[in-house]
Write an enzyme that holds these catalytic residues in place. Structure first.
Site, PDB file in Angstrom:
ATOM      1  CE  LYS B  88      -0.334  -2.089   3.347  1.00  0.00           C
ATOM      2  NZ  LYS B  88      -0.412  -3.003   4.450  1.00  0.00           N
ATOM      3  CB  VAL B 115      -7.026  -1.606   1.068  1.00  0.00           C
ATOM      4  CG1 VAL B 115      -7.927  -0.989   2.140  1.00  0.00           C
ATOM      5  CG2 VAL B 115      -6.169  -0.529   0.422  1.00  0.00           C
ATOM      6  N   GLY B 117      -6.222  -6.762   3.486  1.00  0.00           N
ATOM      7  CA  GLY B 117      -5.634  -8.106   3.535  1.00  0.00           C
ATOM      8  C   GLY B 117      -6.546  -9.144   2.917  1.00  0.00           C
ATOM      9  CD  GLU B 173       6.404  -4.513  11.407  1.00  0.00           C
ATOM     10  OE1 GLU B 173       7.592  -4.859  11.561  1.00  0.00           O
ATOM     11  OE2 GLU B 173       5.642  -5.036  10.582  1.00  0.00           O
ATOM     12  CG  ASP B 184      -1.412   0.047   7.544  1.00  0.00           C
ATOM     13  OD1 ASP B 184      -0.715  -0.592   6.737  1.00  0.00           O
ATOM     14  OD2 ASP B 184      -2.592  -0.254   7.820  1.00  0.00           O
ATOM     15  CE  LYS B 188      -3.942  -1.467   5.201  1.00  0.00           C
ATOM     16  NZ  LYS B 188      -4.007  -2.171   6.514  1.00  0.00           N
ATOM     17  N   GLY B 285      -2.232 -11.348   7.558  1.00  0.00           N
ATOM     18  CA  GLY B 285      -2.014 -12.779   7.713  1.00  0.00           C
ATOM     19  C   GLY B 285      -1.606 -13.381   6.383  1.00  0.00           C
TER      20      GLY B 285
END
Lengths: 376, 376
Positions: B88, B115, B117, B173, B184, B188, B285
């Site tokens: 993204k 966007v 997942g 993270e 993030d 998106k 995932g």
């Protein structure tokens, strides 16, 4: 694309309005028994005027009911016309006949608006199948039942008052049986399972329990345990055997299903790669439903046929053992299977879905609801 | 379809596994800096081996980061190869350059997994646009923030403890800034607005507020008012002007957003015909994300280019006047705009989104959350 539109009620009128804005398709003729006139389409009382018009390549059926919708759709397929319909009863009832016929004639057959109204659920299933296998389909598929259950839960209404309110708002019919007895959800589950799993379920093997016997006391019992009751359909594929059933089901407060308000739907698939995906939107209504009819027309334009190939006939097994909440009836089988008591209701030990629904058939005054899967 | 796969981490490995099961596409080469060998694909450390291979028609970029992903993707487009990416940051940052370049070269460019997942959100938007105009996009787009906020709400954890738990589970993270500062989600939202509305938003005009300053006391204040805090993105199109912003937002308990657990996403569009449609699933995932990369490859096979034509550049207006909850800082502007007090926090009178975020820029220790739209 030149369209013959059958029916000019709630959905038909919406389809006409949306297509009027487009340049890639037009409604050429509308079959309608009332005396109306339209600026952009010829209105006729006779289906034959559509059938015999070779410039019409697609029939949009928005009449509802089994007859004469079935005869019209069948004749249109025989004549080589594509079909788009929002009629779940028609497709679920004549699946065995209409889907192979459309395949053999090489015409497109789309019915996305038949399940989920404004949610493009069957198209979602079609897309999901392209890249994985589907393990599970189902969810809240009937806005009328959700409205009634939601009103009983949030506003502490009785079933009768919640139903009256749904009728006053146009969410329920004067005779609400199709919705409250789970028949509408049953049609939608059969269609979803057939398309998701690539099979043809024997409808007789798919039991449906509805909500007509739920009492305010039942809702109070659920609340006392942090639970919310929803009418939920379940279709499962496991190791080549299939289960499919419709029943009131208890979910924990705070779960996505519990939060579905008013007449909304929440429909879920579980795929081998994607995991759980759920789709939330309006399960009915003029423009949401008409929107998916028009989406189907766009898909016909791009040559999409049916959602999945016609699959082999199969019976649902329904051997899952679940614990149930049962109220309204006492008998010895129930007594033998009692493991707990909530108010005047029985909580059963695990019994098979098949056995529970067989018992229910002989006890039409009972209300049943499956306990949450996490408590099983 | 012969694919050159860039990167063999979480997503890349998943893509390889899913494609190995298919007959309509194959991973011919994998670019990976580690020493691995694969049964069905050639492994190389050099992107040029993919670029110069004229039998490879599609590049799947699963490396992440801006460089060298940008240089590789750009070179592949120049060489006439289709692009599928889950990156993204890459697409949002170089939107202006990569999308027109792909258009001019006539190659497909797909980024559905960027966007949502496992939710096919950008494909959903593409489909929804076919039959209506889009009024609104947005929702819960970051699983890490949702996990942290959900843990703080349901388990009464502190922000620090919830973050540690998310890190231990691999949801966050070591340096969580991209997630918790809303970057993030910002990427998106920009992508979703561009595709949904057919525009190119100036990223500078889109403000983002994150969750790093939220305290357990804030969550307690929200609970006392029956509210739940979620990081929500909002994109709106109205009469040719556009708004787009990311901010913590309060929703009522019992609303669909409030029920989104753990690291799930719930992304919504509002269309002129469909009304509200929401999509729920795993926001990240290996297999959910890889699944949508493979879906994009299927779409490339059927000739789908980008989701919507490259649109004119435009700044978000963000003139909506909202009431905000503000904690962690006191100052005179806030005092002047106070209309109520919750604990030690200020509830503001309606202030424009633009003004609130301008103030926040100068008060990096503050936490803000918009009150529910129904209370505005």
């Amino acid at each position: 694309m030149r369209i013959g539109l059958l029916g000019f009620g709630v959905v038909g009128r919406g389809v006409y309005d949306i297509i009027a804005l487009r340049s890639d398709m037009e409604v050429a003729k509308v079959v309608c028994l009332e005396d109306i006139s339209l600026p952009d389409a010829q209105v006729t009382k006779h289906f034959d005027d559509v059938l015999s018009d070779s410039t019409i390549n697609t029939v949009v059926e928005a009449m509802g009911g089994l007859h004469p919708a079935y005869e019209f759709v069948r004749a249109a397929i025989e004549a080589g016309k594509n079909i788009v319909t929002s009629n779940k009863a028609l497709v679920a009832t004549f699946y065995d006949e209409l889907i192979p016929l459309a395949e053999s004639k090489g015409v497109c057959f789309r019915c996305t608006a038949a399940v989920g109204g404004g949610i493009g659920w069957l198209s979602e299933l079609e897309r999901a199948r392209r890249a994985q296998s589907i393990h599970r389909v189902g969810g809240i598929m009937n806005g009328t039942c959700n409205y009634i259950l939601d009103s009983m839960t949030r506003l502490d209404l009785s079933y009768a008052d919640a139903l009256s309110q749904a009728q006053a708002l146009g969410y329920a019919e004067a005779n609400p049986s199709t919705d409250v007895d789970g028949i509408d959800t049953w049609h939608k589950l059969i269609l979803s399972s057939n398309i998701g799993f690539g099979i043809t379920l024997d409808p007789e093997s798919v039991p449906a329990a509805g909500i007509r016997n739920i009492r305010a006391e039942d809702v109070a019992n659920f609340k006392a345990h942090g639970l919310v009751c929803k009418l939920i359909s379940t279709g499962k594929s496991q190791d080549g055997s299939f289960s499919a059933y419709v029943q009131p089901t208890l979910v924990h407060q705070g779960e996505p299903e519990a939060a579905v308000p008013a007449n909304y739907n929440l429909i879920t698939l579980v795929g081998s790669a994607s995991g759980r995906m759920s789709f939330y939107g309006q399960g009915a209504g003029r423009y949401p439903t008409a929107y998916n009819v028009v989406q189907d027309c766009v898909d016909v334009l791009s040559g999409k046929h049916f959602y999945s190939p016609y699959g082999k006939k199969i019976s649902a097994v329904n051997a899952d053992a679940l614990c149930y909440y049962v109220s309204g009836v006492q008998d010895s089988w129930l007594e033998d299977n009692r493991q707990a008591t909530w108010g005047d209701a029985v909580i059963t030990k695990p019994v098979s879905v098949k056995a529970m629904h067989a018992w229910l058939k002989n006890h039409p005054d009972a209300f049943i609801a499956a306990l949450p899967v996490s408590e099983q």
